[in-house]
Design a protein around this motif. Structure first.
Motif, mmCIF file in Angstrom:
data_model
loop_
_atom_site.group_PDB
_atom_site.id
_atom_site.type_symbol
_atom_site.label_atom_id
_atom_site.label_comp_id
_atom_site.label_asym_id
_atom_site.label_seq_id
_atom_site.Cartn_x
_atom_site.Cartn_y
_atom_site.Cartn_z
ATOM 1 N N SER A 1 0.820 -1.203 0.000
ATOM 2 C CA SER A 1 0.000 0.000 0.000
ATOM 3 C C SER A 1 0.851 1.247 0.000
ATOM 4 O O SER A 1 0.378 2.321 0.341
ATOM 5 N N GLY A 2 2.107 1.138 -0.386
ATOM 6 C CA GLY A 2 2.981 2.303 -0.448
ATOM 7 C C GLY A 2 3.883 2.395 0.770
ATOM 8 O O GLY A 2 3.974 1.486 1.597
ATOM 9 N N HIS B 1 3.081 7.679 1.909
ATOM 10 C CA HIS B 1 1.698 7.519 1.473
ATOM 11 C C HIS B 1 0.689 7.425 2.611
ATOM 12 O O HIS B 1 -0.478 7.137 2.358
ATOM 13 N N THR C 1 1.166 3.741 -16.734
ATOM 14 C CA THR C 1 0.141 3.368 -15.762
ATOM 15 C C THR C 1 -1.053 2.762 -16.476
ATOM 16 O O THR C 1 -1.487 3.267 -17.514
ATOM 17 N N ASN D 1 9.137 1.325 -13.366
ATOM 18 C CA ASN D 1 7.761 1.746 -13.606
ATOM 19 C C ASN D 1 7.497 2.012 -15.082
ATOM 20 O O ASN D 1 6.511 2.649 -15.425
ATOM 21 N N GLU E 1 1.507 -6.431 -5.455
ATOM 22 C CA GLU E 1 0.610 -5.601 -6.237
ATOM 23 C C GLU E 1 1.162 -5.476 -7.645
ATOM 24 O O GLU E 1 2.354 -5.227 -7.855
ATOM 25 N N ARG F 1 1.925 0.967 -5.851
ATOM 26 C CA ARG F 1 1.836 2.394 -5.577
ATOM 27 C C ARG F 1 3.212 3.006 -5.342
ATOM 28 O O ARG F 1 3.449 4.165 -5.651
ATOM 29 N N GLU F 2 4.126 2.200 -4.810
ATOM 30 C CA GLU F 2 5.470 2.680 -4.517
ATOM 31 C C GLU F 2 6.180 3.182 -5.765
ATOM 32 O O GLU F 2 7.023 4.063 -5.699
ATOM 33 N N GLY G 1 4.474 4.441 -8.388
ATOM 34 C CA GLY G 1 3.631 5.408 -9.093
ATOM 35 C C GLY G 1 4.313 6.747 -9.254
ATOM 36 O O GLY G 1 4.332 7.335 -10.330
#
Length: 690
Positions: free
Chosen positions: A121-122, A153, A184, A268, A597, A601-602, A604
């Motif tokens: 979750s970051g 986050h 993304t 990413n 995941e 999110r990390e 993003g």
């Protein structure tokens, strides 16, 4: 610590009243200018002070250390650029300066890297801080210092930030002018109907001074069926990509953009969308050439599955038969030949011919349509009866172009038990069938009594009969698949004759292989996360000793040696602790595995920033420093003083203590009070008596 305390002998209001009464005659005497009023006032003051009972209190105090918390960011983004070196240097310098500050304990917490390969979750630094604060009294908290790149986050907002018990400082690592480009998946369905189109929406974002020549990246797309596409996308633009799901199970679509020379990270630049293909309804067409004992078995097998829409026709009376039966009594409905085999043939997921033979009902044109249907991706299963060996055989129609077995004209009529071939023991359709026995052993199945003799023209033979004659063959034709069973006695297993056999399981697997079920692919490479390890499985019909090369999300590679098993699979395990996309290859087979995941999110936003921590620092009186601006200083500050400057951070001195002892000394002991009163009275009497 020294102070004066009072233990009044009478209530304060009564002492105040007595003092007022005593002052009244003194005031009258002063008004009349009488002598001795000063001595009277002093005497009365001694009496009032005695009633107040003052004493000198001396406390022995033990001052308590304040507690500061240092939170070190260990998330994945700290590894980009020179951030890790900056964080390590800052942590060492912090430790040295904190050790020199008086009356201060330090707790160091490392956080942000606990996500591992699980759900992420970051970066959650404030969650780690709240755990550290759980047993720290608020009045002893000196402040917290977070050493991070700023991508946090779980920053509290508004009133939640204001309730923190002390200053929150941020020390930011990284270059704020570095650039990065990320891809993304904005929107993608989790499920889709096989055969229908699905839409995935993509976006490319750029931060920092990206070189002008690279500002319109080309996105490379690899779809679940292996085809590749490319499209140009401007930064910030959302583009939708539509493709058709061609199989059930997990359909992985991979999207990527090329990395720039000095980009912060390429991790990413790749995104994955996993869409689970589900079949709405399986549309099966079963054509039985003539009534026989196994017809009901086929029907019961297919009707038992609620997801199957079955269309079943049995040819009861061939056109050449003339027996005087009135036309109105021949059938309930007319056989819709044209509708089934010309108009709607492509709508079926599977076509089954059960003991079918040429009788002039299906013209050659319609059988050619079925052959084209198979080449275009359709599925055909033929359960041959005795007619397959003779001139009325389907082999003597356009279907011979797709069928794998050419009849010799012979029919083997004797009892036999079907056996798995060497290939059959490795093929997922037949491998591990219950009762198959070990190689060289006779299966624990009931006997069959008829087998059509054929010459294999392609495909793989999974089961054999007397003399190694094929019993079950599978073949790929164009985009489609064909299965052929050269006996009409499989129904004996369903009836339990001589113990029966795995008829339902075998036919179920064969039907799902025909419809391209991913788990039944005979040549495949798969990877699955189990705990903290990636389990790699290779399915192949031939032994393969090549190791599998696994590419980690950070670009590093490792090889996994797989251990072969008798069922055609080989497995190996690889520990993984980094979420992201893993690609696997053994030279001929490829696979993709998403650990944790899929699009974390990390990754993003990876650019160093102070925007996230600045609001909470302002709400708590803390400060923000960039590590690349130079050195920094720590100092102790009072509760009401400023907590940060341009190059320094302050930790609050709360001055909390424990009282370890108290010594109390009366200021007006009894003898002293008596002496003062007598002296005052005598002096006043003497002065007034003159």
């Amino acid at each position: 610590m020294t102070s004066i305390s009072f233990a009044p002998l009478l209530p304060w209001w009564l002492i105040a009243a007595a003092a007022a009464l005593a002052l009244l005659p003194v005031a009258v005497g002063l008004w009349r200018r009488a002598s001795g009023m000063a001595l009277r006032f002093a005497t009365f003051a001694v009496v009032v002070a005695t009633l107040a009972n003052p004493s000198l209190v001396q406390e022995e105090r033990e001052y308590l250390d304040d507690i500061a918390v240092v939170v070190i960011d260990e998330s994945r983004s700290i590894g980009f650029g020179d951030r890790q070196a900056e964080v390590d240097a800052a942590a060492a310098e912090l430790q040295g300066q904190l050790d020199d500050l008086p009356r201060l304990q330090v707790r160091t917490v490392r956080a942000g890297g606990e996500g591992g390969a699980g759900a992420e979750s970051g970066t959650e630094l404030f969650k780690a801080l709240s755990v550290a604060l759980a047993d720290i009294p608020p009045d002893r908290f000196a402040g917290a210092i977070m050493v991070t790149d700023g991508q946090v986050h779980d920053v509290p907002e508004g009133a939640a930030a204001a309730r923190l018990p002390g200053p929150i400082h941020g020390m930011i690592a990284g270059d704020p002018d570095a650039y990065d480009r990320r891809l993304t998946v904005v929107q993608a369905p989790g499920y889709g109907i096989v055969g229908n189109e699905v839409t995935v929406t993509l976006r490319v974002d750029q931060t920092g001074p990206v070189p002008a020549e690279a500002r319109v990246p080309r996105v490379q797309v690899r779809l679940p069926d292996g085809t590749e596409r490319s499209l140009d996308m401007a930064p910030g633009e959302e583009r939708s990509l539509t493709f058709t799901l061609d199989r059930g199970g997990a359909n992985v679509a991979e999207f990527s953009i090329p990395a720039l020379p000095e980009e912060l990270t390429a991790q990413n630049n790749t995104a994955v969308s996993v869409i689970n293909g589900v079949r709405d309804r399986l549309r099966v067409l079963l054509v039985t050439g003539e009534p026989h004992a196994g017809e009901r078995v086929w029907r019961n097998l297919l009707k038992a599955d609620p997801s199957v829409d079955l269309v079943h026709f049995t040819i009861l009376r061939p056109p050449e038969k003339q027996d005087g039966t009135p036309i109105m009594e021949l059938s309930l409905i007319a056989f819709p030949i044209r509708e089934l085999f010309e108009v709607k043939v492509d709508e079926f997921d599977l076509i089954i011919f059960d003991r079918y033979r040429r009788r002039g009902i299906l013209p050659a044109t319609y059988l050619e349509n079925i052959a084209d249907y198979v080449r275009s991706g359709g599925a055909l299963l033929d359960a041959s009866g005795p007619a397959y060996a003779f001139p009325l055989s389907l082999w003597r129609t356009p279907l011979s172009q797709v069928l794998p077995g050419e009849p010799t004209g012979g029919v083997i009529v004797e009892g036999f038990r079907p056996e798995l071939s060497e290939t059959g023991r490795r093929h997922p359709v037949s491998a591990g069938l219950p009762g198959a026995g070990a190689p060289g052993e006779e299966p624990d199945w009931g006997r069959w009594f008829r087998l059509i003799d054929v010459l294999p023209q392609g495909g793989e033979t999974l089961m054999t009969g007397p003399g190694g004659a094929p019993v079950l063959q599978l073949d790929r034709v164009g985009e489609g698949r064909v299965a052929q069973i050269y006996s009409d006695h499989a129904w004996l297993w369903a009836r339990g004759y001589e113990g029966g056999g795995p008829q339902a399981e075998l036919l179920r697997r064969a039907a799902h292989w025909l419809m391209k079920e991913p788990d039944l692919e005979e040549e495949a490479l798969r990877a699955e996360l189990q705990g903290q390890s990636l389990t790699v499985t290779r399915q192949s019909l031939e032994p393969d000793e090549n190791p599998v090369t696994v590419t980690f999300p950070d670009g590093s590679e490792r090889q996994v040696v797989l251990q072969p098993r008798a069922d055609g699979t080989a497995t190996g395990r690889l520990p993984v602790d980094e979420p992201g996309i893993y690609t696997l290859t053994d030279g001929s087979r490829d696979a993709i595995a998403a650990v944790g995941e899929i699009n974390p999110r990390e990754l993003g936003e990876v650019q160093a920033t102070d925007a996230r921590l600045t609001p909470v620092a302002e709400a708590t009186g803390g400060g923000i420093l960039w590590l690349d601006d130079g050195g920094f200083r720590l100092r102790r500050v009072d509760l009401d003083a400023g907590k940060a400057g341009s190059d320094w951070l302050g930790l609050t001195s709360n001055d909390r203590y424990l009282v370890t002892g108290v010594r109390q000394t009366p200021l007006l002991p009894a003898l002293l009070v008596l002496a003062l009163l007598l002296a005052g009275l005598l002096l006043a009497w003497r002065q007034e008596g003159r």
